[in-house]
Design an enzyme around this catalytic site. Sequence first.
Site, PDB file in Angstrom:
ATOM      1  N   GLU A 101      39.423  55.687  51.903  1.00 38.60           N
ATOM      2  CA  GLU A 101      39.706  56.808  50.999  1.00 38.60           C
ATOM      3  C   GLU A 101      38.536  57.122  50.076  1.00 38.60           C
ATOM      4  O   GLU A 101      37.724  56.260  49.761  1.00 38.60           O
ATOM      5  CB  GLU A 101      40.974  56.551  50.201  1.00 38.60           C
ATOM      6  N   CYS A 114      33.895  59.681  44.429  1.00 40.08           N
ATOM      7  CA  CYS A 114      34.044  58.226  44.394  1.00 40.08           C
ATOM      8  C   CYS A 114      34.228  57.762  45.835  1.00 40.08           C
ATOM      9  O   CYS A 114      35.167  58.196  46.509  1.00 40.08           O
ATOM     10  CB  CYS A 114      35.270  57.888  43.544  1.00 40.08           C
ATOM     11  N   CYS A 121      39.205  44.950  50.978  1.00 37.65           N
ATOM     12  CA  CYS A 121      38.344  44.185  50.054  1.00 37.65           C
ATOM     13  C   CYS A 121      38.860  42.753  50.046  1.00 37.65           C
ATOM     14  O   CYS A 121      40.044  42.513  50.242  1.00 37.65           O
ATOM     15  CB  CYS A 121      38.457  44.789  48.648  1.00 37.65           C
ATOM     16  N   CYS A 125      41.240  40.932  43.176  1.00 38.09           N
ATOM     17  CA  CYS A 125      41.582  41.268  41.779  1.00 38.09           C
ATOM     18  C   CYS A 125      43.087  41.552  41.695  1.00 38.09           C
ATOM     19  O   CYS A 125      43.644  42.276  42.516  1.00 38.09           O
ATOM     20  CB  CYS A 125      40.779  42.464  41.284  1.00 38.09           C
ATOM     21  N   CYS A 128      44.611  45.255  41.570  1.00 39.27           N
ATOM     22  CA  CYS A 128      44.019  46.271  42.445  1.00 39.27           C
ATOM     23  C   CYS A 128      44.737  46.377  43.784  1.00 39.27           C
ATOM     24  O   CYS A 128      45.081  45.360  44.400  1.00 39.27           O
ATOM     25  CB  CYS A 128      42.541  45.923  42.664  1.00 39.27           C
ATOM     26  N   GLY A 168      36.572  48.264  48.102  1.00 39.95           N
ATOM     27  CA  GLY A 168      35.496  47.380  48.551  1.00 39.95           C
ATOM     28  C   GLY A 168      34.615  46.900  47.422  1.00 39.95           C
ATOM     29  O   GLY A 168      34.607  47.469  46.324  1.00 39.95           O
ATOM     30  N   LEU A 224      34.395  44.078  33.991  1.00 39.12           N
ATOM     31  CA  LEU A 224      34.493  42.865  33.177  1.00 39.12           C
ATOM     32  C   LEU A 224      35.962  42.506  32.938  1.00 39.12           C
ATOM     33  O   LEU A 224      36.400  41.408  33.274  1.00 39.12           O
ATOM     34  CB  LEU A 224      33.730  43.082  31.866  1.00 39.12           C
ATOM     35  N   HIS A 225      36.691  43.407  32.348  1.00 36.18           N
ATOM     36  CA  HIS A 225      38.150  43.323  32.213  1.00 36.18           C
ATOM     37  C   HIS A 225      38.701  42.193  31.350  1.00 36.18           C
ATOM     38  O   HIS A 225      39.927  42.078  31.205  1.00 36.18           O
ATOM     39  CB  HIS A 225      38.841  43.274  33.587  1.00 36.18           C
ATOM     40  N   CYS A 342      42.445  52.910  43.102  1.00 27.81           N
ATOM     41  CA  CYS A 342      41.768  52.430  44.316  1.00 27.81           C
ATOM     42  C   CYS A 342      42.738  51.854  45.329  1.00 27.81           C
ATOM     43  O   CYS A 342      43.510  50.975  45.018  1.00 27.81           O
ATOM     44  CB  CYS A 342      40.851  51.255  43.990  1.00 27.81           C
TER      45      CYS A 342
HETATM   46  N1  SAH Z   1      34.694  46.172  43.682  1.00 30.37           N
HETATM   47  C1  SAH Z   1      34.034  46.981  42.712  1.00 30.37           C
HETATM   48  C2  SAH Z   1      34.259  48.478  42.891  1.00 30.37           C
HETATM   49  C3  SAH Z   1      35.628  48.960  43.231  1.00 30.37           C
HETATM   50  S1  SAH Z   1      36.869  48.967  42.019  1.00 30.37           S
HETATM   51  C4  SAH Z   1      34.384  46.532  41.326  1.00 30.37           C
HETATM   52  O1  SAH Z   1      35.156  45.593  41.187  1.00 30.37           O
HETATM   53  O2  SAH Z   1      33.824  47.058  40.381  1.00 30.37           O
HETATM   54  C5  SAH Z   1      36.429  50.192  40.825  1.00 30.37           C
HETATM   55  C6  SAH Z   1      37.007  49.904  39.450  1.00 30.37           C
HETATM   56  O3  SAH Z   1      38.421  50.150  39.388  1.00 30.37           O
HETATM   57  C7  SAH Z   1      36.832  48.450  39.035  1.00 30.37           C
HETATM   58  O4  SAH Z   1      36.480  48.372  37.684  1.00 30.37           O
HETATM   59  C8  SAH Z   1      38.222  47.894  39.250  1.00 30.37           C
HETATM   60  O5  SAH Z   1      38.407  46.703  38.552  1.00 30.37           O
HETATM   61  C9  SAH Z   1      39.076  49.047  38.789  1.00 30.37           C
HETATM   62  N2  SAH Z   1      40.458  49.010  39.229  1.00 30.37           N
HETATM   63  C10 SAH Z   1      40.973  48.601  40.392  1.00 30.37           C
HETATM   64  N3  SAH Z   1      42.318  48.713  40.402  1.00 30.37           N
HETATM   65  C11 SAH Z   1      42.651  49.240  39.212  1.00 30.37           C
HETATM   66  C12 SAH Z   1      43.891  49.588  38.618  1.00 30.37           C
HETATM   67  N4  SAH Z   1      45.045  49.429  39.256  1.00 30.37           N
HETATM   68  N5  SAH Z   1      43.856  50.087  37.359  1.00 30.37           N
HETATM   69  C13 SAH Z   1      42.671  50.269  36.710  1.00 30.37           C
HETATM   70  N6  SAH Z   1      41.487  49.961  37.214  1.00 30.37           N
HETATM   71  C14 SAH Z   1      41.466  49.433  38.455  1.00 30.37           C
END
Ligand code: SAH
Length: 356
Positions: A101, A114, A121, A125, A128, A168, A224-225, A342
Site C-alpha cells: 500500500e 508515503c 515487516c 512494533c 502497528c 516495512g 522513538l515512541h 500503516c
Molecule cells: N519501519 C519504519 C517505517 C514505517 S512506520 C519505522 O518504524 O519508522 C512509519 C511510522 O508510523 C513509524 O513511526 C511507526 O512507528 C508509526 N506507526 C505505525 N503504526 C502506527 C499506529 N497504529 N499509530 C501511529 N503511528 C504508527
Amino acid sequence: MISSEEKLQGVTDIKSMLPGELEECMQSLGEKKFRAAQLFSWMHQKRVESYDEMTSLSLKLREKLGQEYPLTRLRAVREQVSAIDGTRKYLFALNDGNVIESVWMKYHHGNSVCISSQVGCRMGCRFCASTLDGLVRSLTASEMLEQVYQIQRITGERVSNVVIMGSGEPMENYDSVVRFVRLASAEEGLNISQRNITVSTCGIVPRIRQLAKEDLQITLAISLHAPNDEKRRKLMPVANKYSIRELMDACRFYFAETGRRLTFEYALAKGQNDSEEDAAELAGLLTGLNCHVNLIPVNPVKERHFARSGRQAVLNFQNKLENYGINVTIRREMGADIDGACGQLRKSYIDSNQEN
Ligand code: SAH
C-alpha cells in the site's frame, strides 16, 4: 552492485539500475553506451510502461530487452479516497501477486507520497498493523519507484515529496532504499530533491551510521515512541537490541556527518508514554540535538490494544516539550476514514480475500 533483492527469480531488474550500471548492461548487449541514457529516460522520465513505446530504440533491442528484462510494473487493485481531506490510499499488486500500500497526501507545499519498502515487516512494533503477518519480502528499488510513478499517473499531479513510512523497515532493505533515493532524485528521472525525501526507521543503529556516510541530503526520521528503554521495549522489540543511548549516539553521528536536522516520531498511546514526566524525560534525551519532534496520536488498529491519547494529554505533552525548547508539531491526521494507519488496508484486503 545489484543486490539480491534486485534479482527477483533470477531476473536482473533493469529499472533498478543506476545510469552507470545501465551503460554496462547496454554494452554487454553489444549496444553503444548512449543507449543507456535513452533507456533511462524512457523508464524514469517519460515513464512509459512497455518497451514497444521506446521508439528511439531499435526493434531488435526492444525485443531483446523484452525477453531478458521484464519491466517492473505495479497495478492498482484498490483506491480509497478520503471524504475528509482528499487523501488517497492505493493498494498495488506487484508482478509476483503480492500487494503493498501507498498513500497520496495533498499539502499546501505540494503532494506527498508515503511508500512501502517491504511486503509486511518483521520488526513487531506492538501498535502497528504492518507487522501482524510478518515479513514476506523486501521491495526492489523499482517497486518503490513505481509506487510514485503510478500515483502520478493516476492523479495526474506531480509528486514533490516522498516519505518512506509505509509498511516495512527501510533499514532492513538498505541497498534498495539507497538505490531508490539515488534514482528518485536523478535529474534524468523523477528529479525529486533529496531534501524532500524522508526515510523513517525504528532505529537500526549500524544502518543509521552507514547511511550517514552515503552523502545523501535526505531527512532521517527516527521512530522513538518512548523516553526510556523500559517503556520502549514494551512498544518496540527492536529496543531489546539497541539501547536508546546507542540510538542517540548514532543520531548525533548522523547529524555531525550530514548536517541534516533529524525528526523524531513519537506515537502517543494513552497511559503508555504520554505523561508530562515522559515528556520531560524525552526532552532530556533531545537537548542539544538539532531535531524536530512529530507527535502522532496513536492510530487504533483493531488487532492491537492501544488507545490514542486524549486531546488534552497531547497538548500538555507538546507544551512540556516546548518549554524545554524542543521543536514540536502534532501530526495532522490524514485519511482517518480510509484505513490510514500503516498496513491496515493491505491487512483488510488480505483478510477479506481469505474469507471469500
Ligand atoms: N519501519 C519504519 C517505517 C514505517 S512506520 C519505522 O518504524 O519508522 C512509519 C511510522 O508510523 C513509524 O513511526 C511507526 O512507528 C508509526 N506507526 C505505525 N503504526 C502506527 C499506529 N497504529 N499509530 C501511529 N503511528 C504508527
